[in-house]
Design a protein around this motif. Sequence first.
Motif, PDB file in Angstrom:
ATOM      1  N   ARG A 136     -23.692   3.981  -6.554  1.00 20.15           N
ATOM      2  CA  ARG A 136     -25.042   4.787  -7.165  1.00 20.15           C
ATOM      3  C   ARG A 136     -25.981   4.140  -8.446  1.00 20.15           C
ATOM      4  O   ARG A 136     -26.708   3.730  -8.380  1.00 20.15           O
ATOM      5  CB  ARG A 136     -24.902   6.308  -7.328  1.00 20.15           C
ATOM      6  N   GLN A 137     -24.778   4.248  -9.523  1.00 19.05           N
ATOM      7  CA  GLN A 137     -25.356   4.068 -10.822  1.00 19.05           C
ATOM      8  C   GLN A 137     -25.696   2.416 -10.734  1.00 19.05           C
ATOM      9  O   GLN A 137     -26.860   2.142 -11.317  1.00 19.05           O
ATOM     10  CB  GLN A 137     -24.578   4.397 -11.740  1.00 19.05           C
ATOM     11  N   ILE A 138     -24.877   1.816 -10.355  1.00 16.36           N
ATOM     12  CA  ILE A 138     -25.188   0.258 -10.620  1.00 16.36           C
ATOM     13  C   ILE A 138     -26.407   0.011  -9.737  1.00 16.36           C
ATOM     14  O   ILE A 138     -27.518  -0.889 -10.053  1.00 16.36           O
ATOM     15  CB  ILE A 138     -23.881  -0.716 -10.300  1.00 16.36           C
ATOM     16  N   PRO A 139     -26.695   0.294  -8.429  1.00 18.56           N
ATOM     17  CA  PRO A 139     -27.706  -0.047  -7.777  1.00 18.56           C
ATOM     18  C   PRO A 139     -29.070   0.561  -8.417  1.00 18.56           C
ATOM     19  O   PRO A 139     -30.284  -0.022  -8.331  1.00 18.56           O
ATOM     20  CB  PRO A 139     -27.561   0.730  -6.385  1.00 18.56           C
ATOM     21  N   TYR A 225     -32.442   6.625   0.200  1.00 16.22           N
ATOM     22  CA  TYR A 225     -32.193   6.315  -1.166  1.00 16.22           C
ATOM     23  C   TYR A 225     -33.528   6.254  -1.959  1.00 16.22           C
ATOM     24  O   TYR A 225     -34.620   5.736  -1.634  1.00 16.22           O
ATOM     25  CB  TYR A 225     -31.505   5.163  -1.370  1.00 16.22           C
ATOM     26  N   MET A 226     -33.446   6.906  -3.152  1.00 17.83           N
ATOM     27  CA  MET A 226     -34.682   7.090  -3.817  1.00 17.83           C
ATOM     28  C   MET A 226     -34.592   5.769  -5.090  1.00 17.83           C
ATOM     29  O   MET A 226     -35.753   5.294  -5.627  1.00 17.83           O
ATOM     30  CB  MET A 226     -34.903   8.346  -4.565  1.00 17.83           C
ATOM     31  N   LEU A 227     -33.573   5.497  -5.505  1.00 22.81           N
ATOM     32  CA  LEU A 227     -33.204   4.682  -6.588  1.00 22.81           C
ATOM     33  C   LEU A 227     -33.880   4.786  -7.781  1.00 22.81           C
ATOM     34  O   LEU A 227     -34.499   4.298  -8.662  1.00 22.81           O
ATOM     35  CB  LEU A 227     -33.403   3.153  -6.214  1.00 22.81           C
ATOM     36  N   GLY A 228     -33.539   6.186  -8.227  1.00 23.37           N
ATOM     37  CA  GLY A 228     -34.335   6.644  -9.522  1.00 23.37           C
ATOM     38  C   GLY A 228     -33.355   7.283 -10.080  1.00 23.37           C
ATOM     39  O   GLY A 228     -32.269   7.984  -9.769  1.00 23.37           O
ATOM     40  N   ASN A 229     -33.606   7.432 -11.515  1.00 24.08           N
ATOM     41  CA  ASN A 229     -32.858   8.237 -12.668  1.00 24.08           C
ATOM     42  C   ASN A 229     -32.957   9.473 -12.515  1.00 24.08           C
ATOM     43  O   ASN A 229     -33.598  10.219 -13.446  1.00 24.08           O
ATOM     44  CB  ASN A 229     -32.915   7.451 -13.962  1.00 24.08           C
ATOM     45  N   GLU A 230     -32.536  10.351 -11.537  1.00 21.44           N
ATOM     46  CA  GLU A 230     -32.786  11.588 -11.691  1.00 21.44           C
ATOM     47  C   GLU A 230     -31.214  12.397 -11.093  1.00 21.44           C
ATOM     48  O   GLU A 230     -30.518  11.573 -10.545  1.00 21.44           O
ATOM     49  CB  GLU A 230     -33.704  11.956 -10.276  1.00 21.44           C
ATOM     50  N   PRO A 231     -31.053  13.458 -11.249  1.00 20.96           N
ATOM     51  CA  PRO A 231     -29.699  14.333 -10.929  1.00 20.96           C
ATOM     52  C   PRO A 231     -29.544  14.206  -9.407  1.00 20.96           C
ATOM     53  O   PRO A 231     -28.358  14.071  -8.848  1.00 20.96           O
ATOM     54  CB  PRO A 231     -29.976  15.848 -11.237  1.00 20.96           C
ATOM     55  N   TRP A 232     -30.577  14.203  -8.761  1.00 18.20           N
ATOM     56  CA  TRP A 232     -30.604  14.010  -7.045  1.00 18.20           C
ATOM     57  C   TRP A 232     -31.252  12.192  -6.907  1.00 18.20           C
ATOM     58  O   TRP A 232     -32.197  12.258  -7.218  1.00 18.20           O
ATOM     59  CB  TRP A 232     -31.131  15.017  -6.150  1.00 18.20           C
ATOM     60  N   PHE A 233     -30.270  11.688  -6.294  1.00 20.11           N
ATOM     61  CA  PHE A 233     -30.464  10.324  -6.110  1.00 20.11           C
ATOM     62  C   PHE A 233     -30.917  10.104  -4.666  1.00 20.11           C
ATOM     63  O   PHE A 233     -31.595   8.930  -4.466  1.00 20.11           O
ATOM     64  CB  PHE A 233     -29.260   9.368  -6.346  1.00 20.11           C
ATOM     65  N   CYS A 234     -31.077  10.946  -3.842  1.00 17.68           N
ATOM     66  CA  CYS A 234     -31.639  10.757  -2.484  1.00 17.68           C
ATOM     67  C   CYS A 234     -33.031  11.259  -2.452  1.00 17.68           C
ATOM     68  O   CYS A 234     -33.624  12.087  -3.503  1.00 17.68           O
ATOM     69  CB  CYS A 234     -31.022  11.388  -1.575  1.00 17.68           C
ATOM     70  N   ALA A 235     -33.948  10.858  -1.548  1.00 18.02           N
ATOM     71  CA  ALA A 235     -35.339  11.430  -1.536  1.00 18.02           C
ATOM     72  C   ALA A 235     -35.156  12.829  -1.270  1.00 18.02           C
ATOM     73  O   ALA A 235     -34.686  13.176  -0.300  1.00 18.02           O
ATOM     74  CB  ALA A 235     -36.196  10.477  -0.404  1.00 18.02           C
ATOM     75  N   VAL A 236     -36.185  13.968  -1.951  1.00 19.50           N
ATOM     76  CA  VAL A 236     -35.926  15.068  -1.553  1.00 19.50           C
ATOM     77  C   VAL A 236     -37.570  15.343  -1.442  1.00 19.50           C
ATOM     78  O   VAL A 236     -38.499  15.073  -2.110  1.00 19.50           O
ATOM     79  CB  VAL A 236     -35.775  15.667  -3.085  1.00 19.50           C
ATOM     80  N   THR A 237     -37.840  16.310  -0.367  1.00 19.19           N
ATOM     81  CA  THR A 237     -39.124  16.699  -0.308  1.00 19.19           C
ATOM     82  C   THR A 237     -39.721  17.666  -1.141  1.00 19.19           C
ATOM     83  O   THR A 237     -38.803  18.546  -1.694  1.00 19.19           O
ATOM     84  CB  THR A 237     -39.097  17.329   1.342  1.00 19.19           C
TER      85      THR A 237
END
Length: 393
Positions: A136-139, A225-237
């Motif tokens: 998660r974090q490294i990608p 996957y969203m690859l974003g620095n957020e608490p949830w790392f998957c795409a969320v609607t």
Amino acid sequence: MGQNLRTIDWNVTTMGQNLRTIHWTLTTMGHNLRTIGWNVPTTVRNLLDWSNPFWTIQYLYEYYDSLSLEDRIYYAILGMELIYYPVLAAVAVSVNLVTIVILSRGKCGLSKCVTRYLVAMAAADLLVIITDVILRQIPIAYWSQFRFVRSIPVCNIHAVLLYAATDCSVWFTVTFTFDRFVAICCQKLKITYCTEKTAAVVLGTVTVLSCLKDTFWYFMYSSGYMLGNEPWFCAVTPSVMASRIWAVVEALHYILTPGVPFVLILLLNALTVRHILVVSKARRRLRVHSGWESPSDPEMKSRRKSIILLFVISGNFILLWGFFMVYSIWNRMHYLGFYSVYLHEFIQELGFMFQLLSCCTNTCIYAVTQTKFREQLKNAVKFPFVLIVKFIK
């Protein structure tokens, strides 16, 4: 779009928006914040090489004077993460693997009950490092090199495994703390509870409950996957982000891990310390009445070490998890319209870094303090060199 990144930054500030708002606006449109780098003109893109994982350091250097103190800290932390997470992964995997091997051999002078808990804690920490830091974090830190991850539709499954491993890591610490509380404070219960069989049942129950509890992430997240620095790392609607039902579910998740463990560990350690102090006072009075004036009392020294160890355990857990818990709960409240308190993104990044650091320290605090464990660790470190010497001879 013909302006440079500095002008864009000031225009965004004038409009009253922040980087976080832009991020979620673009996410809703099916984009990611980092795709901004490919939409700006070539001249700007050449100024900041977005494919370079150290672009944050370059941005910090180029626009340092125009950034606020919080933004300077934020971009500095993003740059540090590029080195921090790979090093953490290498160290944590090695430490936990060695710990599992050494403890499993049963030569550390620990009871089988304690050994089971420590091995389980090390195994859970190892799973957290694999699912969170490595996958998660490294990608996320090296997003331009891991863009192919977005085409792998398993993010919600990954989330279930990650959160289940994290829950196990935290609650194994709680169950071990309770086991030590029983062993020290409840002598009658100790005989039946502090056994290898009970430890296996408790650890198995915690594992099953954690897996069942975290299945809801499969339905909350999408598979991308969203690859974003957020608490949830998957795409969320957007419907999930704005849903009060999911907000309650997510709040309960953070209350159970690590909110409740905070309280339980503090309570159990406070009761254990109180018991040790009471017994120590009684022992001191007995020594005075018996006329034993020796300044050295091995039993009291042992109990004093136990108190110090318990305080270190409590402080370590609360410190390393505190940032993450506070920011995660605030983040969800922020997206539901509660803007009374502002927390900058760098607090979240510190939360991730400290929380994952606990996967290196928890087992070490319990196990490395044991003299026989240290001896086994020294032997494990010397073993490769011994083999090389034998091979040369």
